[in-house]
Scaffold this active site. Structure first.
Site, PDB file in Angstrom:
ATOM      1  N   SER A 179      -9.336   5.986  -6.166  1.00 21.10           N
ATOM      2  CA  SER A 179     -10.374   6.377  -5.209  1.00 21.10           C
ATOM      3  C   SER A 179     -11.724   5.787  -5.633  1.00 21.10           C
ATOM      4  O   SER A 179     -11.861   4.565  -5.742  1.00 21.10           O
ATOM      5  CB  SER A 179     -10.405   7.904  -5.094  1.00 21.10           C
ATOM      6  OG  SER A 179     -11.156   8.315  -3.971  1.00 21.10           O
ATOM      7  N   ASP A 203      -5.648   3.223  -3.932  1.00 21.53           N
ATOM      8  CA  ASP A 203      -6.307   3.655  -2.702  1.00 21.53           C
ATOM      9  C   ASP A 203      -7.822   3.716  -2.900  1.00 21.53           C
ATOM     10  O   ASP A 203      -8.427   4.798  -2.846  1.00 21.53           O
ATOM     11  CB  ASP A 203      -5.775   5.005  -2.212  1.00 21.53           C
ATOM     12  CG  ASP A 203      -5.866   5.114  -0.684  1.00 21.53           C
ATOM     13  OD1 ASP A 203      -5.709   4.088  -0.010  1.00 21.53           O
ATOM     14  OD2 ASP A 203      -6.086   6.214  -0.167  1.00 21.53           O
ATOM     15  N   HIS A 265      -3.517   9.937   0.296  1.00 24.48           N
ATOM     16  CA  HIS A 265      -4.423   9.353  -0.705  1.00 24.48           C
ATOM     17  C   HIS A 265      -3.790   9.403  -2.098  1.00 24.48           C
ATOM     18  O   HIS A 265      -3.736   8.396  -2.808  1.00 24.48           O
ATOM     19  CB  HIS A 265      -5.722  10.154  -0.666  1.00 24.48           C
ATOM     20  CG  HIS A 265      -6.904   9.512  -1.334  1.00 24.48           C
ATOM     21  ND1 HIS A 265      -7.240   8.178  -1.173  1.00 24.48           N
ATOM     22  CD2 HIS A 265      -7.868  10.049  -2.151  1.00 24.48           C
ATOM     23  CE1 HIS A 265      -8.349   7.918  -1.861  1.00 24.48           C
ATOM     24  NE2 HIS A 265      -8.744   9.031  -2.470  1.00 24.48           N
TER      25      HIS A 265
END
Length: 327
Positions: A179, A203, A265
């Protein structure tokens, strides 16, 4: 005051410079989860706390926590500019070095750190280093975004110091970020002049990053890989190609067995962890994103993830997975 002005201009520039024509329409207020999966309302138009960012640049509070097979449960703290903290630890320059950076509102104890630590140490005796950047990561989302470049540069400087003290070569270093952490390791790789063997973005975060020049990019390492699992129109991930090789499992927008954006995610680090012990997650190269979405990719094959420091590949790749580990 001059330093603060420069920082503000740098952040403005980072948000103002478009990297491509892609546009993502987020609402002003979005829900973004913390490291425990709890949702938090984020105001994407909130001004970042530049005083905190500037203070972090002056007095870094980031921690570098070493795990090896000799201390797989209890970390040893490594400190930049403190050679003894490294030479007296279990760090072994002959072993590969894996560095993992967490995302927003997270710390050393939240995923993906434990799941990846266990996967790598089961596979081999590596120097597994967790970057805990919780002070900046615990701030508002826009502040954490503004702090990412400085945190990443600090990590790069630490790895340069590690190299000088131990001789650990850059071509045995693998930087992994989830992230917001994906953009952190991108900036770290940039600080190293792109010499790290691998940089992997799990991601990479999307909100405030689509036109941000400080985001992860393909020149940040010798081989840079992106794994995109929540790249829908309002997804938490960036959803577009940022690396040498970009993987879009199940199309990159939603994942089997997931009903929430958070689940999609998180699937990025779950798939990557599975790839350390398994070799069945293989993508086919795609000519464009239409092929990715329509599942019509028939090009050359490339394994997703794994721990191969000499891995090479380029392009867009689609693969289909199962609903649960090992997928």
């Amino acid at each position: 005051m001059k330093t603060l002005l420069c920082l503000c201009l740098a952040v403005y520039t980072a948000f103002a410079v478009p990297l491509e024509n892609e546009k993502r329409q987020y609402s002003r207020f979005i829900e973004f989860p913390d490291g425990e999966g709890n949702p938090h309302t984020v105001d994407l138009e909130e001004q970042p706390d530049m005083k905190l960012v500037e203070d972090e640049l002056r007095n870094s509070n980031n921690q570098y926590l070493l795990f090896t097979r000799r201390n797989s449960a209890s970390p040893q703290t490594l400190r930049i500019n403190n050679a003894n903290s490294i030479t007296s630890s279990n760090f072994n320059a002959r072993n590969p070095t894996v560095v993992v950076a967490h995302g927003w509102l997270s710390n050393q104890n939240t995923n993906p750190n434990p799941i990846l630590r266990n996967a790598f140490l089961r596979r081999a005796d590596v120097n597994f280093i967790v970057l805990d950047w919780r002070r900046v990561a615990a701030s508002t989302y826009p502040t954490a975004v503004a702090g990412v470049p400085g945190v990443g540069r600090g990590l790069g400087q630490f790895l340069n110091f590690l190299n000088r003290v131990t001789g650990a070569p850059f071509n045995t270093m693998h930087l992994i970020g989830f992230s917001l952490g994906a953009h952190v390791v991108g900036n770290a790789g940039r600080e190293l002049g792109g010499r790290a063997a691998r940089v992997t973005g799990l991601d990479p975060a999307g909100p405030l990053w689509h036109v941000n020049s400080n985001r992860l990019r393909r020149t940040d390492g010798v081989y840079v890989e992106g794994i995109h699992t929540d790249g829908g129109t309002t997804g938490l991930g960036i959803g577009s190609a940022v690396a040498d090789a970009d993987f879009f499992p199940n199309g990159g927008k939603s994942q089997p067995g997931c009903s929430t954006s958070l689940c999609n995610h998180n699937r990025a680090f779950e798939l990557f962890a599975a790839s350390i012990a398994n070799t069945h997650l293989v993508g086919n190269q795609c000519s464009n994103m239409l092929q990715v979405s329509s599942n019509t990719c028939r090009g050359s094959r490339l394994v997703l993830g794994n721990d191969n420091l000499n891995k090479r590949g380029s392009g867009l790749f689609r693969l289909n997975t199962g609903r649960r580990y090992p997928f």
